[in-house]
Design a protein around this motif. Sequence first.
Motif, PDB file in Angstrom:
ATOM      1  N   LEU A 180       0.876  -1.177   0.000  1.00  0.00           N
ATOM      2  CA  LEU A 180       0.000   0.000   0.000  1.00  0.00           C
ATOM      3  C   LEU A 180       0.910   1.223   0.000  1.00  0.00           C
ATOM      4  O   LEU A 180       1.487   1.583   1.032  1.00  0.00           O
ATOM      5  CB  LEU A 180      -0.912   0.015   1.227  1.00  0.00           C
ATOM      6  CG  LEU A 180      -1.804  -1.207   1.466  1.00  0.00           C
ATOM      7  CD1 LEU A 180      -2.795  -0.920   2.580  1.00  0.00           C
ATOM      8  CD2 LEU A 180      -2.522  -1.633   0.204  1.00  0.00           C
ATOM      9  N   LEU A 181       1.054   1.842  -1.152  1.00  0.00           N
ATOM     10  CA  LEU A 181       1.975   2.960  -1.323  1.00  0.00           C
ATOM     11  C   LEU A 181       1.200   4.247  -1.594  1.00  0.00           C
ATOM     12  O   LEU A 181       0.001   4.222  -1.884  1.00  0.00           O
ATOM     13  CB  LEU A 181       2.954   2.662  -2.461  1.00  0.00           C
ATOM     14  CG  LEU A 181       3.737   1.341  -2.306  1.00  0.00           C
ATOM     15  CD1 LEU A 181       4.603   1.089  -3.531  1.00  0.00           C
ATOM     16  CD2 LEU A 181       4.592   1.364  -1.044  1.00  0.00           C
ATOM     17  N   ILE A 182       1.900   5.355  -1.510  1.00  0.00           N
ATOM     18  CA  ILE A 182       1.225   6.648  -1.671  1.00  0.00           C
ATOM     19  C   ILE A 182       1.296   7.154  -3.102  1.00  0.00           C
ATOM     20  O   ILE A 182       0.297   7.573  -3.673  1.00  0.00           O
ATOM     21  CB  ILE A 182       1.810   7.676  -0.684  1.00  0.00           C
ATOM     22  CG1 ILE A 182       1.504   7.235   0.750  1.00  0.00           C
ATOM     23  CG2 ILE A 182       1.224   9.071  -0.940  1.00  0.00           C
ATOM     24  CD1 ILE A 182       2.094   8.112   1.827  1.00  0.00           C
ATOM     25  N   ARG A 183       2.485   7.083  -3.696  1.00  0.00           N
ATOM     26  CA  ARG A 183       2.632   7.613  -5.055  1.00  0.00           C
ATOM     27  C   ARG A 183       3.403   6.627  -5.922  1.00  0.00           C
ATOM     28  O   ARG A 183       4.235   5.860  -5.418  1.00  0.00           O
ATOM     29  CB  ARG A 183       3.364   8.964  -5.030  1.00  0.00           C
ATOM     30  CG  ARG A 183       2.574  10.075  -4.343  1.00  0.00           C
ATOM     31  CD  ARG A 183       3.323  11.391  -4.362  1.00  0.00           C
ATOM     32  NE  ARG A 183       4.574  11.278  -3.642  1.00  0.00           N
ATOM     33  CZ  ARG A 183       5.728  11.795  -4.051  1.00  0.00           C
ATOM     34  NH1 ARG A 183       5.782  12.451  -5.185  1.00  0.00           N
ATOM     35  NH2 ARG A 183       6.821  11.667  -3.331  1.00  0.00           N
ATOM     36  N   TYR A 213      -1.975   2.171  -4.872  1.00  0.00           N
ATOM     37  CA  TYR A 213      -1.408   3.497  -4.628  1.00  0.00           C
ATOM     38  C   TYR A 213      -2.444   4.433  -3.980  1.00  0.00           C
ATOM     39  O   TYR A 213      -3.601   4.076  -3.809  1.00  0.00           O
ATOM     40  CB  TYR A 213      -0.907   4.110  -5.935  1.00  0.00           C
ATOM     41  CG  TYR A 213       0.300   3.395  -6.508  1.00  0.00           C
ATOM     42  CD1 TYR A 213       1.553   3.498  -5.911  1.00  0.00           C
ATOM     43  CD2 TYR A 213       0.182   2.594  -7.644  1.00  0.00           C
ATOM     44  CE1 TYR A 213       2.653   2.837  -6.428  1.00  0.00           C
ATOM     45  CE2 TYR A 213       1.282   1.934  -8.180  1.00  0.00           C
ATOM     46  CZ  TYR A 213       2.521   2.064  -7.562  1.00  0.00           C
ATOM     47  OH  TYR A 213       3.603   1.409  -8.078  1.00  0.00           O
ATOM     48  N   HIS A 214      -1.981   5.615  -3.612  1.00  0.00           N
ATOM     49  CA  HIS A 214      -2.809   6.674  -3.018  1.00  0.00           C
ATOM     50  C   HIS A 214      -3.376   6.237  -1.671  1.00  0.00           C
ATOM     51  O   HIS A 214      -4.545   6.501  -1.356  1.00  0.00           O
ATOM     52  CB  HIS A 214      -3.933   7.090  -3.978  1.00  0.00           C
ATOM     53  CG  HIS A 214      -3.454   7.352  -5.372  1.00  0.00           C
ATOM     54  ND1 HIS A 214      -2.578   8.380  -5.671  1.00  0.00           N
ATOM     55  CD2 HIS A 214      -3.692   6.700  -6.540  1.00  0.00           C
ATOM     56  CE1 HIS A 214      -2.314   8.360  -6.972  1.00  0.00           C
ATOM     57  NE2 HIS A 214      -2.957   7.353  -7.516  1.00  0.00           N
ATOM     58  N   CYS A 215      -2.541   5.568  -0.885  1.00  0.00           N
ATOM     59  CA  CYS A 215      -2.963   5.067   0.426  1.00  0.00           C
ATOM     60  C   CYS A 215      -2.289   5.874   1.532  1.00  0.00           C
ATOM     61  O   CYS A 215      -1.117   5.644   1.850  1.00  0.00           O
ATOM     62  CB  CYS A 215      -2.623   3.588   0.570  1.00  0.00           C
ATOM     63  SG  CYS A 215      -3.400   2.545  -0.672  1.00  0.00           S
ATOM     64  N   CYS A 216      -3.018   6.809   2.114  1.00  0.00           N
ATOM     65  CA  CYS A 216      -2.477   7.646   3.195  1.00  0.00           C
ATOM     66  C   CYS A 216      -3.165   7.384   4.531  1.00  0.00           C
ATOM     67  O   CYS A 216      -2.520   7.288   5.559  1.00  0.00           O
ATOM     68  CB  CYS A 216      -2.634   9.130   2.841  1.00  0.00           C
ATOM     69  SG  CYS A 216      -1.468   9.767   1.627  1.00  0.00           S
TER      70      CYS A 216
END
Length: 314
Positions: A180-183, A213-216
């Motif tokens: 689970l990544l952000i960008r 992606y887009h996991c904050c």
Amino acid sequence: MVTIYDVAKRVGCAPSTISKYITKHGYVSQQLGQRIALAIQELDYHYNGMARSLSTNTNNRIGIMVPFLNHPYFQGLVSAISEAATAVNKEVIIFPTKYDINREKHYLAELEHQLISGLIITSHALPYQEIAQYKRFGEIVFCETLADESVKSVNINRYSAFIDLFKTLKKNVKSNIGFLLIRPAKQSITTRDTLKAYQEVFHSPIPSNSIQYHCCTAPDGQKAVAKIIKKNPQLQVLLTEGDASAAGAFKYLQKIKHDHIMIIGQGNRLPSQLLNFSSIDQHITQIGQKAVALVLDHSARKKEDVSFNIIWRK
């Protein structure tokens, strides 16, 4: 607009005497001080602190260039830098950029025009060489690993932490890993280091069905892990880019009785400590302290090093 010269004329003294009274630098008798205070009140004069800061070159402000303030890593880093700067009586101005090069240039102009005395770069879109050209106007410190010895930086060795992490997982026969990544990699050093380390250890790229992606936030984590589980029901490990999204994934996996899946967050923040899942300690407080020390140090010292490490739990 009323100026210091108008106040001086009303009182019948030199403008420098008014300045001494306002700034408390120099002696002004009590009687004269009372007359100055009365004139300031009657004329509704307002002291221009910025103008004095520029004219005397005693600017006390440090800028922090940061791409996002809703990113857990950058949130923590800005907080750490701010606390370290406040501890030495420095003011902090935050410059959010969204990786817009025009915004970055605008904020660099703040340094050029002496509106700040130093600038800490947490991440950037402009080439570092272009940013470094502004160091003739004030101290610039990058929070990233740079080989260039002429540039000040806090070297952050996250890559070796990812190598250690994947080697440990491989040793324990855990190769089915979700992310689970952000960008995406084109926009993020962290993502590039993650993908590169995985490739180095497992000798293959990360399967596309194992990345979201887009996991904050925690809700982001819940939604993203649900998608990964649907595509990859044999998932063994979930690595996230922050403890908040990890906490959301953790709660979701508990709910669907998949709590055998190992959760690994990043940040070693309160969620990982309370929920007792593993996390990568980024030593953000240490990065902030070292960055502030470098931006205030006018000696030849150029580099500080900080390494991430894994906090294994369960």
